[in-house]
Design a protein around this motif. Structure first.
Motif, mmCIF file in Angstrom:
data_model
loop_
_atom_site.group_PDB
_atom_site.id
_atom_site.type_symbol
_atom_site.label_atom_id
_atom_site.label_comp_id
_atom_site.label_asym_id
_atom_site.label_seq_id
_atom_site.Cartn_x
_atom_site.Cartn_y
_atom_site.Cartn_z
ATOM 1 N N ALA A 1 0.825 -1.207 0.000
ATOM 2 C CA ALA A 1 0.000 0.000 0.000
ATOM 3 C C ALA A 1 0.862 1.261 0.000
ATOM 4 C CB ALA A 1 -0.945 -0.002 1.197
ATOM 5 N N VAL A 2 2.017 1.203 0.669
ATOM 6 C CA VAL A 2 2.934 2.341 0.659
ATOM 7 C C VAL A 2 3.359 2.667 -0.765
ATOM 8 C CG1 VAL A 2 5.251 3.102 1.313
ATOM 9 C CG2 VAL A 2 3.782 1.997 3.011
ATOM 10 N N LEU A 3 3.717 1.614 -1.510
ATOM 11 C CA LEU A 3 4.150 1.829 -2.893
ATOM 12 C C LEU A 3 2.984 2.245 -3.781
ATOM 13 C CD1 LEU A 3 6.707 -1.063 -3.482
ATOM 14 C CD2 LEU A 3 7.162 1.385 -3.292
ATOM 15 N N ALA A 4 1.815 1.682 -3.564
ATOM 16 C CA ALA A 4 0.661 2.063 -4.375
ATOM 17 C C ALA A 4 0.311 3.530 -4.157
ATOM 18 C CB ALA A 4 -0.540 1.180 -4.029
ATOM 19 N N SER A 5 0.375 3.969 -2.906
ATOM 20 C CA SER A 5 0.099 5.370 -2.602
ATOM 21 C C SER A 5 1.148 6.279 -3.242
ATOM 22 C CB SER A 5 0.085 5.576 -1.086
ATOM 23 O OG SER A 5 -0.117 6.930 -0.764
ATOM 24 N N ALA A 6 2.409 5.853 -3.187
ATOM 25 C CA ALA A 6 3.476 6.642 -3.802
ATOM 26 C C ALA A 6 3.294 6.715 -5.309
ATOM 27 C CB ALA A 6 4.833 6.027 -3.466
ATOM 28 N N LEU A 7 2.874 5.610 -5.916
ATOM 29 C CA LEU A 7 2.649 5.590 -7.354
ATOM 30 C C LEU A 7 1.529 6.557 -7.732
ATOM 31 C CD1 LEU A 7 3.440 4.235 -10.035
ATOM 32 C CD2 LEU A 7 1.718 2.490 -9.553
ATOM 33 N N ASN A 8 0.469 6.580 -6.953
ATOM 34 C CA ASN A 8 -0.638 7.501 -7.219
ATOM 35 C C ASN A 8 -0.200 8.956 -7.072
ATOM 36 O OD1 ASN A 8 -2.449 5.432 -7.716
ATOM 37 N ND2 ASN A 8 -3.152 5.325 -5.589
ATOM 38 N N ARG A 9 0.597 9.221 -6.040
ATOM 39 C CA ARG A 9 1.076 10.595 -5.834
ATOM 40 C C ARG A 9 1.989 11.023 -6.979
ATOM 41 N NH1 ARG A 9 1.531 13.836 -1.037
ATOM 42 N NH2 ARG A 9 2.979 15.584 -1.384
ATOM 43 N N ALA A 10 2.886 10.138 -7.392
ATOM 44 C CA ALA A 10 3.793 10.466 -8.490
ATOM 45 C C ALA A 10 3.022 10.736 -9.775
ATOM 46 C CB ALA A 10 4.794 9.336 -8.695
ATOM 47 N N ALA A 11 1.979 9.955 -10.026
ATOM 48 C CA ALA A 11 1.170 10.149 -11.235
ATOM 49 C C ALA A 11 0.477 11.504 -11.216
ATOM 50 C CB ALA A 11 0.139 9.033 -11.362
ATOM 51 N N ALA A 12 0.084 11.959 -10.025
ATOM 52 C CA ALA A 12 -0.579 13.253 -9.913
ATOM 53 C C ALA A 12 0.413 14.407 -10.014
ATOM 54 C CB ALA A 12 -1.338 13.331 -8.582
ATOM 55 N N VAL A 13 1.604 14.228 -9.408
ATOM 56 C CA VAL A 13 2.601 15.302 -9.382
ATOM 57 C C VAL A 13 3.332 15.435 -10.715
ATOM 58 C CG1 VAL A 13 4.773 16.032 -8.312
ATOM 59 C CG2 VAL A 13 2.923 15.156 -6.893
ATOM 60 N N ALA A 14 3.655 14.293 -11.330
ATOM 61 C CA ALA A 14 4.441 14.301 -12.578
ATOM 62 C C ALA A 14 3.842 13.304 -13.554
ATOM 63 C CB ALA A 14 5.895 13.967 -12.285
ATOM 64 N N PRO A 15 2.705 13.638 -14.159
ATOM 65 C CA PRO A 15 2.000 12.670 -15.008
ATOM 66 C C PRO A 15 2.781 12.202 -16.225
ATOM 67 C CG PRO A 15 1.032 14.869 -15.201
ATOM 68 C CD PRO A 15 1.979 14.920 -14.051
ATOM 69 N N ALA A 16 3.762 12.989 -16.663
ATOM 70 C CA ALA A 16 4.522 12.607 -17.853
ATOM 71 C C ALA A 16 5.695 11.684 -17.543
ATOM 72 C CB ALA A 16 5.030 13.856 -18.570
ATOM 73 N N VAL A 17 5.969 11.466 -16.273
ATOM 74 C CA VAL A 17 7.134 10.667 -15.876
ATOM 75 C C VAL A 17 6.769 9.183 -15.818
ATOM 76 C CG1 VAL A 17 8.726 10.185 -13.968
ATOM 77 C CG2 VAL A 17 8.223 12.547 -14.610
ATOM 78 N N ARG A 18 7.645 8.362 -16.382
ATOM 79 C CA ARG A 18 7.463 6.914 -16.288
ATOM 80 C C ARG A 18 7.942 6.443 -14.924
ATOM 81 N NH1 ARG A 18 10.887 2.695 -17.698
ATOM 82 N NH2 ARG A 18 12.306 4.116 -18.763
ATOM 83 N N VAL A 19 7.055 5.768 -14.188
ATOM 84 C CA VAL A 19 7.349 5.388 -12.808
ATOM 85 C C VAL A 19 7.274 3.875 -12.646
ATOM 86 C CG1 VAL A 19 6.758 5.736 -10.380
ATOM 87 C CG2 VAL A 19 6.293 7.558 -12.049
ATOM 88 N N GLU A 20 8.249 3.324 -11.952
ATOM 89 C CA GLU A 20 8.185 1.933 -11.539
ATOM 90 C C GLU A 20 8.419 1.863 -10.041
ATOM 91 O OE1 GLU A 20 12.143 -0.455 -11.918
ATOM 92 O OE2 GLU A 20 11.854 0.605 -13.834
ATOM 93 N N THR A 21 7.921 0.823 -9.403
ATOM 94 C CA THR A 21 8.092 0.661 -7.964
ATOM 95 C C THR A 21 8.823 -0.641 -7.678
ATOM 96 O OG1 THR A 21 5.943 -0.447 -7.717
ATOM 97 C CG2 THR A 21 5.977 1.958 -7.468
ATOM 98 N N GLU A 22 9.485 -0.682 -6.536
ATOM 99 C CA GLU A 22 10.217 -1.880 -6.150
ATOM 100 C C GLU A 22 10.122 -2.057 -4.642
ATOM 101 O OE1 GLU A 22 14.505 -4.087 -6.992
ATOM 102 O OE2 GLU A 22 14.294 -1.936 -7.400
ATOM 103 N N LEU A 23 9.663 -3.220 -4.220
ATOM 104 C CA LEU A 23 9.587 -3.563 -2.806
ATOM 105 C C LEU A 23 10.717 -4.527 -2.481
ATOM 106 C CD1 LEU A 23 8.145 -3.510 -0.072
ATOM 107 C CD2 LEU A 23 6.680 -5.373 -0.900
ATOM 108 N N LEU A 24 11.551 -4.147 -1.515
ATOM 109 C CA LEU A 24 12.707 -4.950 -1.152
ATOM 110 C C LEU A 24 12.624 -5.349 0.311
ATOM 111 C CD1 LEU A 24 15.454 -2.757 -2.855
ATOM 112 C CD2 LEU A 24 14.467 -4.871 -3.748
ATOM 113 N N THR A 25 13.295 -6.441 0.649
ATOM 114 C CA THR A 25 13.416 -6.890 2.029
ATOM 115 C C THR A 25 14.898 -7.080 2.326
ATOM 116 O OG1 THR A 25 11.274 -8.023 1.949
ATOM 117 C CG2 THR A 25 12.793 -8.677 3.695
#
Length: 283
Positions: free
Chosen positions: A205-229
């Protein structure tokens, strides 16, 4: 970086590391269409009262030497970006304290990975680490750019690190670079991470929220997420940022102690091979 006003401020002490920071700052100021401010902090008044010229020797003296260093910094900036609007300021005292004060209302403060303190600025952390905790704007610590075409990497913690994410989005947008958002789940060494679905879902959910925020702040930017342990959050971030153009991290609290800056930002500042942006607000 979200402010509409302010300059890109670069600290300069005549070292090659500081010159690299000034060149980077000049290019970034040009890219975002704002002015640049070169600052030199002279330590000599703390050490001696004899700052004037040597009698009969034109252009001598410690104060004149400091002014010459400042002029060299401006020359580095204008050579890198001809026509760039550059102003300069000579200050007297400790660099970290003075640069923190001058950072209020500015877009970004840019420093080299070493220098700015001469023999009073010992290691990588001496000035940049203090500024990461005390500056009133984002602080960029410039090292060699090994991957100038790489992605911007944003490190987000459980809070979503909104300031760091917004700064990373702004950089990625102006550089037309991809953005990689990384969240690390801490697993203590020697232990297997045992947790329910709720905790695992929380990390996603942290990454999903960040992805949504990035899409709103910089819609033209290609974004990928990565969850690490990993047993070390900084180690995981540094590995994820090995091919990054810049890694962006948040910081905690005020002051100069490692615990108030945040151990992750502290470790990344010391060990990253490329440029680091520490997101600061207030100060």
């Amino acid at each position: 970086m979200a402010q509409d006003a302010g300059s890109i401020v670069a600290g300069f002490d005549g070292s090659e590391e500081a010159a690299a920071a000034v060149r980077w700052a000049a290019r970034h100021a040009h890219a975002i269409g704002c002015a640049m401010h070169v600052v030199h902090c002279s330590l000599w008044p703390l050490l001696t009262r004899h700052l004037g010229p040597v009698p009969g020797v034109s252009g001598s003296g410690l104060e004149q030497s400091a002014r010459s260093i400042l002029e060299d910094g401006v020359a580095v900036a204008t050579a890198e970006v001809p026509g760039l609007q550059v102003r300069s300021t000579l200050l007297h005292g400790l660099p970290a304290q003075l640069l923190a004060e001058i950072s209020a209302g500015e877009r970004m403060l840019v420093v080299g990975s070493r220098g700015l303190g001469g023999f009073l600025g010992l290691l990588v952390g001496s000035v940049s680490l203090e500024l990461a905790a005390t500056a009133a704007c984002p602080v960029a610590v410039i090292r060699e750019e090994h991957h100038p075409a790489g992605p911007v990497v944003a490190a987000v913690d459980d809070s979503g690190s909104p300031a760091a994410l917004d700064d990373a989005c702004a950089l990625a947008a102006v550089w037309h670079a991809p953005l990689k958002v990384v969240h690390v789940r801490h697993q203590p060494a020697g232990y297997r991470l045992l947790e329910g679905q709720d905790a695992a879902a929380g990390a996603q959910a942290v990454l999903a929220s960040a992805l949504n925020r990035a899409a709103a702040v910089a819609p033209a930017v290609r974004v990928e997420t990565e969850l690490l342990t990993d047993s070390s959050v900084p180690n995981a971030l540094l590995k994820a940022a090995e091919s990054a153009r810049m890694i962006v991290v948040g910081t905690q609290g005020r002051g100069v102690l490692r615990a108030t800056i945040g151990s992750t930002a502290h470790a990344v500042l010391h060990h990253a091979r490329g440029p680091v942006l520490v997101s600061r607000r207030g100060g």
